[in-house]
Each structure stands twice: as structure tokens, then as C-alpha cells.
Design a protein around this motif. Sequence first.
Motif, short mmCIF file in Angstrom:
data_model
loop_
_atom_site.label_atom_id
_atom_site.label_comp_id
_atom_site.label_asym_id
_atom_site.label_seq_id
_atom_site.Cartn_x
_atom_site.Cartn_y
_atom_site.Cartn_z
N UNK A 80 0.82 -1.20 0.00
CA UNK A 80 0.00 0.00 0.00
C UNK A 80 0.85 1.26 0.00
N UNK A 81 0.68 2.08 -1.04
CA UNK A 81 1.42 3.34 -1.11
C UNK A 81 0.62 4.35 -1.92
N UNK B 141 3.43 5.31 2.55
CA UNK B 141 3.05 3.90 2.63
C UNK B 141 1.96 3.71 3.67
N UNK B 142 1.17 2.65 3.50
CA UNK B 142 0.13 2.34 4.48
C UNK B 142 -0.12 0.84 4.53
N UNK B 143 -0.66 0.42 5.65
CA UNK B 143 -0.97 -0.98 5.91
C UNK B 143 -2.30 -1.33 5.25
N UNK B 144 -2.35 -2.41 4.52
CA UNK B 144 -3.56 -2.84 3.82
C UNK B 144 -4.52 -3.65 4.70
N UNK B 145 -4.09 -4.01 5.89
CA UNK B 145 -4.90 -4.86 6.76
C UNK B 145 -6.30 -4.30 7.02
N UNK B 146 -6.47 -3.00 7.32
CA UNK B 146 -7.84 -2.50 7.53
C UNK B 146 -8.74 -2.68 6.31
N UNK B 147 -8.19 -2.48 5.12
CA UNK B 147 -8.97 -2.70 3.89
C UNK B 147 -9.36 -4.16 3.75
N UNK B 148 -8.42 -5.05 4.03
CA UNK B 148 -8.70 -6.48 3.91
C UNK B 148 -9.73 -6.93 4.94
N UNK B 149 -9.65 -6.41 6.15
CA UNK B 149 -10.62 -6.77 7.19
C UNK B 149 -12.03 -6.35 6.82
N UNK B 150 -12.19 -5.28 6.06
CA UNK B 150 -13.51 -4.78 5.67
C UNK B 150 -14.00 -5.36 4.35
#
Length: 171
Positions: free
Chosen positions: A40-41, A125-134
Amino acid sequence: MAKTILIPTDFTVESLNLAKIALQNNLDKGEKLNVILVYGQWVSTSINELLFYSKAKVLEKLETEEFKTSCQMLLGKYENTIVQMSIDIFSGTNQNAFENYLLGNKVTEAYISPNYSFKLKNSSSFDLTPYLNKSNIPLIKVNWDTSTVLGQENSKDELSALFFTHGQMAH
């Protein structure tokens, strides 16, 4: 037809443990896989930077030699399972953009590790985990032992770290 799985990465060898676990899980099922390692960027809003933006150049700067070599090792070890393994950047700004990314890439499932903290490379850059969780795709949560192997306290980004970490499915 091959199944497409998405695995977030931070371009460290350690983050490839998710790929290794996903490949091993699907090896047991005998399925063919397309693997997308995604980072994520956000893209700059500067018109000058956008004019000369090249995803290939950005990826080249982010990938380390250890990461590239580890990817080659995974491709070699799972050559009968992997149809294609690609590295990509997600630069969307909201959940809808992420859902469209998943749909456009025909992603059927994703893997995350709740106990892994991504090492972001820069301020955009950013962590994709919140997007994946939703997201609406099947999400497989994997815990792996991130403690160091005896005598390897500073070797988290060495090739051996990829093959000496044990994973288990999260509850």
C-alpha cells in the motif's frame, strides 16, 4: 482455472511467510494459484511527480535483493502450484477503490497475520490490513511465530528466516 490469492507485503523476507503458508495450504489441496504480493502506497498529487510516475521504478526501489531471492526460492519450491506470482502497489484512497482492485484482479481470497506489524518504507506507505478486514473476500488469518530463532536476533531479513518460521491458523 487458477485461484488468485492476495498477500500484503512490506518487501521484507519475513513478510513472505504469509505467501509460504498460503502456498503450503493450497499445495495440500492441489490447486493452481496466481499470487499477488501487494504493498500500500499513495501516489503523489504533484503534477510533476505524476507525469514521471512509473510503478516499475517504485517497485524497483522498494524491493531488496533478499526479497527478490526469496521470491525466486518460493517460485522454485512451489513451481507446480504457482501459475503466476506478481508484485503490485495499491494506491487507492478508500474501501471502494480497494474492492475494485480485488474485483479487477479476480482475487478469491487473501491472507493476513494479525500479529505481524508491517515495516512501512516511507511516509506515503500504508498498511492494507484494515482494507482487507472490511472486504467481502474470504480472509484467512494466520499467526506465525515471529520470535527470533536462537542466534539470529538480527537476521529477520535473511533468507533462512523464510524457511525456519512456523505458522499456524488463527482462531
